[in-house]
Design a protein around this motif. Structure first.
Motif, PDB file in Angstrom:
ATOM      1  N   ASP A  52       0.844  -1.219  -0.185  1.00 34.56           N
ATOM      2  CA  ASP A  52       0.033   0.025   0.036  1.00 34.56           C
ATOM      3  C   ASP A  52       0.742   1.251  -0.103  1.00 34.56           C
ATOM      4  OD1 ASP A  52      -2.420  -1.596  -0.089  1.00 34.56           O
ATOM      5  OD2 ASP A  52      -2.461  -1.763   2.314  1.00 34.56           O
ATOM      6  N   GLU A  53       2.206   1.073   0.140  1.00 32.00           N
ATOM      7  CA  GLU A  53       2.980   2.385   0.224  1.00 32.00           C
ATOM      8  C   GLU A  53       4.095   2.203  -0.828  1.00 32.00           C
ATOM      9  OE1 GLU A  53       4.868   2.556   4.196  1.00 32.00           O
ATOM     10  OE2 GLU A  53       2.723   2.615   4.898  1.00 32.00           O
ATOM     11  N   PRO A  54       4.438   3.419  -1.458  1.00 30.52           N
ATOM     12  CA  PRO A  54       5.451   3.362  -2.565  1.00 30.52           C
ATOM     13  C   PRO A  54       6.649   2.763  -2.067  1.00 30.52           C
ATOM     14  CG  PRO A  54       5.223   5.553  -1.734  1.00 30.52           C
ATOM     15  CD  PRO A  54       3.845   4.642  -1.316  1.00 30.52           C
ATOM     16  N   GLU A  55       7.594   1.990  -2.671  1.00 29.00           N
ATOM     17  CA  GLU A  55       8.841   1.288  -2.211  1.00 29.00           C
ATOM     18  C   GLU A  55       9.976   2.150  -2.617  1.00 29.00           C
ATOM     19  OE1 GLU A  55       8.986  -2.480  -3.896  1.00 29.00           O
ATOM     20  OE2 GLU A  55       7.025  -3.131  -3.126  1.00 29.00           O
ATOM     21  N   ALA A 109      14.249  -4.970 -12.560  1.00 30.93           N
ATOM     22  CA  ALA A 109      13.927  -3.580 -13.144  1.00 30.93           C
ATOM     23  C   ALA A 109      13.683  -2.617 -12.041  1.00 30.93           C
ATOM     24  CB  ALA A 109      12.787  -3.737 -14.129  1.00 30.93           C
ATOM     25  N   HIS A 110      12.889  -3.034 -11.091  1.00 23.05           N
ATOM     26  CA  HIS A 110      12.252  -2.068  -9.980  1.00 23.05           C
ATOM     27  C   HIS A 110      13.772  -1.610  -9.194  1.00 23.05           C
ATOM     28  CE1 HIS A 110      10.343  -0.549  -6.522  1.00 23.05           C
ATOM     29  NE2 HIS A 110      10.949  -1.010  -5.936  1.00 23.05           N
ATOM     30  N   MET A 111      14.776  -2.720  -8.985  1.00 16.36           N
ATOM     31  CA  MET A 111      15.817  -2.123  -8.254  1.00 16.36           C
ATOM     32  C   MET A 111      16.566  -1.268  -9.199  1.00 16.36           C
ATOM     33  SD  MET A 111      17.157  -5.398  -6.208  1.00 16.36           S
ATOM     34  CE  MET A 111      16.835  -6.559  -7.463  1.00 16.36           C
ATOM     35  N   MET A 112      16.576  -1.240 -10.431  1.00 18.45           N
ATOM     36  CA  MET A 112      17.450  -0.439 -11.327  1.00 18.45           C
ATOM     37  C   MET A 112      16.750   1.012 -11.218  1.00 18.45           C
ATOM     38  SD  MET A 112      18.065  -3.112 -14.360  1.00 18.45           S
ATOM     39  CE  MET A 112      18.626  -2.002 -15.531  1.00 18.45           C
ATOM     40  N   ASP A 113      15.094   1.090 -11.052  1.00 15.11           N
ATOM     41  CA  ASP A 113      14.791   2.299 -11.146  1.00 15.11           C
ATOM     42  C   ASP A 113      15.271   2.936  -9.718  1.00 15.11           C
ATOM     43  OD1 ASP A 113      13.556   2.056 -13.316  1.00 15.11           O
ATOM     44  OD2 ASP A 113      11.778   1.088 -12.560  1.00 15.11           O
TER      45      ASP A 113
END
Length: 330
Positions: free
Chosen positions: A263-266, A305-309
């Protein structure tokens, strides 16, 4: 707990019942200890023989426990004395072994072991005799002892022996490999990964070593063979080889999973992300990571991909550098 003193589990349970609950008869003991009548009678006989209980005479036959500090203390003192005698006997035998040959000193420094049983037995002995550290190089293929099969390894870890392990990258393809590494590393074991180790090797306390003389899975069908080494010069050479491989190996870091709050942005990598990253850093493919962690391939790729972002990079090489720079893997 007291098996080394000659007590089997049933006898130990009966003695504990007598210590905590006071005197009792065989029938009551069987009920409280959840044992059969025959098992209780055998346990009482064993305890009586060791002087841990006394039999009460009266209208109803019963038993009471001797004071543990006195009774068990005497047995412990006897075991310590027996161990001391065994150590003296070992020293005497070692001296006789060295004196049995005119070149006894040289024979004692290097020994060739032939056969799977002999090699496995010496491998277990080396681990059981280690006091502080073991340096291990392990191939993906095994000829005598597979990874995780050694009972002595668990005992050595329980004694506080620290393992420094180098494994081949192919071992990460085995089912449950990452979970196994994580379990070992919780006991302060260090692990690194290379593409290929030059040889299998185990060195205990920088004083003794075991090196295979046969290679791989021994496809020729000959018996496995190994060299047991005590020569200081050879030990230094083997430690030098080990350290050169260790320096170029990639560390495997222990990362505990945590709860992902959807529910919260990582703003930081999750525990799952860091487990994926830890495997990426040792060269595991996306498919291998998915298999080890029980994930779908697209899930792994999406988390990478999320970690790269998060790291604001465009390549996985840059992600690795940023992960080290930001301390994501400790």
């Amino acid at each position: 707990m007291f098996g080394i003193l000659g007590l089997d589990p049933a006898a130990e349970r009966v003695y504990q019942e007598l210590v905590t609950s006071g005197s009792s008869n065989a029938t009551d003991l069987a009920e409280r200890a959840a044992l059969s009548d025959d098992a209780v009678r055998a346990a009482l006989g064993q305890l009586s023989e060791l002087g841990l209980i006394t039999k009460q005479v009266g209208k109803r036959e019963g038993y009471s426990a001797a004071p543990p500090a006195v009774a068990l203390g005497a047995l412990l003192a006897e075991q310590r004395h027996a161990l001391y005698r065994a150590e003296l006997g070992l020293a005497s035998l070692a001296e006789a072994y060295r004196s049995a040959s005119s070149d006894g000193s040289a024979r004692d420094l290097v020994e060739v072991l032939i056969g799977a049983h002999a090699v496995r037995h010496r491998f277990e002995q080396i681990q059981m005799s280690a006091n502080s550290e073991l340096h291990v190089m392990s191939e993906a293929t095994h000829e005598v002892v597979a990874s995780g099969e050694s009972v002595a390894e668990e005992q050595a870890v329980d004694r506080g022996v620290r393992y420094h392990v180098i494994i081949e990258r192919a071992m990460l393809d085995f089912p449950g490999a990452f979970e196994g590494l994580t379990a070992h590393m919780k006991h302060q074991q260090l692990c690194r990964v290379v593409e290929k180790v030059p040889t299998k090797l185990v060195v205990a306390d920088r004083s003794v070593a075991l090196v295979p003389l046969s290679g791989g899975s021994n496809p020729d069908g000959g018996e496995p063979a190994a060299m047991f080494v005590r020569a200081p010069g050879l030990i230094r050479l083997l430690i030098g080889l080990y350290e050169s491989v260790w320096e170029r190996a990639v560390p495997v870091r222990l990362v505990e999973p945590n709860v992902i709050e959807l529910d919260e942005p990582e703003t930081e990598p999750t525990g799952l992300d860091l487990r994926i990253l830890s495997l990426l850093m040792v060269g595991a493919t996306d498919a291998t990571i998915a298999k080890q962690l029980g994930l779908g391939l697209r899930t792994v790729q999406r988390r990478v991909a999320h970690m790269m972002d998060l790291a604001k990079v465009s390549t996985r090489l840059q992600l690795g550098w940023q992960a080290c720079h930001r301390g994501w893997l400790g």
